[in-house]
Design an enzyme around this catalytic site. Structure first.
Site, PDB file in Angstrom:
ATOM      1  N   LEU A  22      45.750  36.823  39.813  1.00  0.00           N
ATOM      2  CA  LEU A  22      44.715  37.056  40.809  1.00  0.00           C
ATOM      3  C   LEU A  22      43.356  36.571  40.326  1.00  0.00           C
ATOM      4  O   LEU A  22      42.457  36.326  41.127  1.00  0.00           O
ATOM      5  CB  LEU A  22      44.625  38.553  41.160  1.00  0.00           C
ATOM      6  N   GLY A  25      38.604  37.216  34.036  1.00  0.00           N
ATOM      7  CA  GLY A  25      37.211  37.528  33.764  1.00  0.00           C
ATOM      8  C   GLY A  25      36.986  37.784  32.298  1.00  0.00           C
ATOM      9  O   GLY A  25      37.857  37.553  31.456  1.00  0.00           O
ATOM     10  N   GLY A  28      39.472  40.448  30.803  1.00  0.00           N
ATOM     11  CA  GLY A  28      40.897  40.157  30.716  1.00  0.00           C
ATOM     12  C   GLY A  28      41.375  39.381  31.930  1.00  0.00           C
ATOM     13  O   GLY A  28      40.583  38.871  32.716  1.00  0.00           O
ATOM     14  N   VAL A  30      43.770  39.341  35.457  1.00  0.00           N
ATOM     15  CA  VAL A  30      44.299  40.226  36.496  1.00  0.00           C
ATOM     16  C   VAL A  30      45.521  39.565  37.127  1.00  0.00           C
ATOM     17  O   VAL A  30      45.463  38.396  37.539  1.00  0.00           O
ATOM     18  CB  VAL A  30      43.238  40.527  37.569  1.00  0.00           C
ATOM     19  N   ASP A 138      29.069  47.007  36.801  1.00  0.00           N
ATOM     20  CA  ASP A 138      29.293  45.582  37.082  1.00  0.00           C
ATOM     21  C   ASP A 138      29.567  45.369  38.566  1.00  0.00           C
ATOM     22  O   ASP A 138      30.475  44.640  38.958  1.00  0.00           O
ATOM     23  CB  ASP A 138      30.463  45.052  36.247  1.00  0.00           C
TER      24      ASP A 138
END
Length: 664
Positions: A22, A25, A28, A30, A138
């Protein structure tokens, strides 16, 4: 955006099957996964370097437990986590919908009920998050998903485990995106601790982005944006009047002046006045301090920003306000060192991966970056400043007076990849790069940089053995590179191919490539010849230059169009890389005059006759001897020539050729 798994990606974490990617970042990768009951979930796998840190695992465990207490009001529910797994991972509700970033990018800014829904949905999520004692830290459009059932905010709270782990996050590494970070994140005089008010500030910036397609403090660089956040009022033009006042209140400089998330929600749902909450701000030390102290504080903030944002180069271009004062230290500069000369575009350098003794290399124009041992001009580059960005020019064709080649980004949608390739040296979105000083040094004490393009950060994918320009979340998670000084001044070069009618004056004088080895292989040079396929092809096909300028191997007799002459290619200096390079010149009919025509490798598999241009790499052919009987392979800038029944093909044909001397 759903992307296929890459080589090296796991296919299972715990009890979850991983189906595809998906996103990726700073914290890590996703994945979309399938739980044991068949339901879809989103799984964030923590970056491997965090996995071995006991401090991180402890904080991660704590933050996950707190995040589980957040009620699923406009948030993606935390379903599971395994802080003890290697690597640790977090499982949350899978939200089938685009991010706010994708929605605004693809459909444009929001208005009316759509904008109100986003503002209310994010405020609802922040109320639930803050009510559980969690701070998001964030909040940005990429962490706001727009699903059928409404807004879903993701990645809340977990950022703190990364930001406060001392081994990985120092004073120059913060979790967050500059455009959405509150003033207290940069300058502690606005607040010693990061509180939920920082999320409210981010709410104001995100809503502004949703309504206008830009952020309220957008600058030309991260450092310029941060300085606007600290010193300038927000640009909220374009926001509808009922919402604009509340957004401006959320964007107040001091945390105590901002409404709470609950007050935001009440105002949005109840139509309450949108004036700022009447809480007096704390005294600003900058307002009451004497001028000298005020200047020192402002200077300290500038220095901090330059480090926090990886903006060493931005600082050099934009924050050195004292440089105009001839008495300032900046004006009394010391002699230029190698790194300064590199950044000014005056020295050649190599780009070394900070994690290995390997270097980026561009073998020839149009091809992708590769890795090398750092030797040869193919692993050398020079910066050409364009404002605060750079063209990164390859010196791989330094041996030729050829069109310059620069690094550029090639988008390959089908592969979800964006490799770095050789490109024409024109300033475009794909060829302009910026360098961000990381604040780190390599094993030899040299500063490292990350390389940024409009499409993302330049990364090296070790598994795929290719470069990939991609978003990584935060700058500190981008790959780091060392600019290795190669100790030579950059030669003067012409910005465009030299005119056929004018002598080449840029750079060293052109000389003939070394072709002495070809003479011992019975390859005819300097005399009219026909170039033919070997007998293994079933017939002798002649290289034929047709009147329309096309070139193939359909000739079967010695004619004016098949008569050629092999001459040494013109180069700036002789190197191993340009040894045995020749030009193939059409022998003109007797009594004719005018410029010579050369076989030109226009693009892969496409050859044409064009006026000879001394040193043009597309007219330089590498003859590779194939035995000692005069046979050779013919390789150009784009094409390794293979022939099938006279036509040049990419595969399946014959690749051995020979020359036969003929009369003029």
């Amino acid at each position: 955006m759903i992307m296929p798994l890459r080589p090296g990606d796991p296919t299972r974490l715990g009890v979850y099957d991983l189906l595809d990617r998906l996103g990726q970042g700073g914290m890590g990768t996703v994945f979309r996964g399938r739980a044991a009951d068949g339901s879809m979930v989103a799984i964030k796998m923590v970056r491997p370097e965090f996995a071995d840190d006991p401090e991180f695992r402890g904080r991660f465990r704590s933050e996950v437990n707190r995040a589980r207490q957040v009620p699923p009001f406009s948030t993606a529910a935390v379903l599971d986590a395994d802080p003890e797994h290697t690597p640790p991972y977090l499982v949350v509700e899978f939200v089938d919908g685009p991010s706010l970033t994708e929605l605004v990018r693809d459909r444009g800014p929001l208005s009316g009920p759509g904008l109100q829904s986003v503002a209310v949905g994010i405020a609802t999520a922040l109320s639930a998050i803050h009510g559980a004692g969690v701070i998001h830290r964030d909040l940005k459009p990429g962490n706001v998903l727009v699903a059928m059932g409404g807004i879903k905010v993701i990645d809340f709270g977990i950022a703190r485990a990364f930001e406060t782990t001392s081994r990985h996050t120092r004073t120059d590494q913060m979790v967050g995106t500059v455009d959405y970070m509150a003033p207290e994140r940069f300058d502690p005089s606005y607040g010693e601790e990061v509180t939920s008010a920082a999320d409210v500030f981010a709410w104001g910036a995100v809503v502004t982005y949703a309504a206008t397609g830009r952020t309220p403090f957008a600058g030309e660089s991260p450092t310029a944006t941060a300085m606007r956040i600290l010193t300038q009022p927000p640009d909220t033009s374009g926001l509808p009047a009922p919402l604009r006042g509340l957004v401006e209140a959320a964007l107040a400089k001091h945390p105590g002046q901002r409404p709470t998330a609950r007050q935001l929600l009440d105002a949005l749902l109840g139509g309450q006045p949108t004036a700022p909450v009447p809480i007096p701000p704390p005294d600003d030390p900058a307002d009451v301090a004497p001028p000298a102290k005020k200047l020192r504080r402002f200077t300290a903030v500038l220095a901090t920003l330059a480090v926090l944002l990886g903006g060493g180069l931005y600082g050099a271009h934009r924050l050195n306000m004292a440089a105009d004062d001839p008495s300032s230290p900046a004006a009394q500069a010391s002699p230029v060192d190698g790194l300064t000369a590199i950044l000014a575009g005056d020295r050649r350098f190599s780009i070394q991966l900070s994690t290995a003794n390997r270097y980026l290399m561009l073998d020839r124009g149009g091809e992708e970056l590769e890795l090398s041992d750092g030797t040869g001009s193919r692993s050398q580059f020079v910066l050409e400043p364009v404002g605060v960005e750079y063209l990164i020019r390859s010196l791989g064709n330094e041996g030729y007076a050829a069109p310059q080649t620069c690094l550029g980004v090639r988008l390959i949608p089908d592969e979800h990849a964006a490799p770095v390739v050789g490109a024409t040296c024109n300033p475009t979105k794909g060829t302009l790069f910026s360098l961000a000083a990381t604040g780190d040094k390599d094993g030899r004490g040299r500063p490292t940089y990350s390389i940024r393009n409009a499409y993302g950060w330049v990364q090296w994918d070790t598994d795929a053995k290719r470069s990939d320009v991609t978003e990584v979340g935060e700058p500190q998670f981008a790959d780091k590179y060392t600019l290795v000084d190669r100790g030579e001044d950059v030669p003067v070069t012409s910005p465009s191919p030299p005119s056929p009618a004018a002598p080449t004056t840029a750079g060293p004088k052109l000389v003939d490539a070394n072709v002495s080895a070809l003479k011992s292989y019975a390859i005819d040079l300097g005399v009219p010849v026909v170039i033919t396929t070997s007998l293994d092809a079933g017939a002798e096909y002649h290289l034929d230059a047709h009147p329309d300028g096309t070139v193939d191997f359909t000739g079967t007799a010695v004619t004016e169009t098949t008569r050629m002459t092999l001459k040494p290619a013109k180069v700036r200096k002789r190197t191993n890389d340009n040894q045995n390079h020749v030009i193939i010149v059409a022998s003109p009919a007797a009594g004719t005059s005018g410029p010579e025509s050369c076989v030109t490798d226009e693009r892969k598999g496409i050859l044409r006759m064009q006026p000879c241009r001394p040193g043009d790499v597309t007219q330089s052919w590498h003859l590779i001897p194939a035995g000692d009987s005069g046979l050779f392979e013919l390789t150009g800038a784009h094409t390794a020539v293979q022939v099938d029944r006279g036509q040049i093909v990419e595969d399946g044909g014959w690749a051995a050729f020979q020359t036969e001397a003929v009369g003029s």
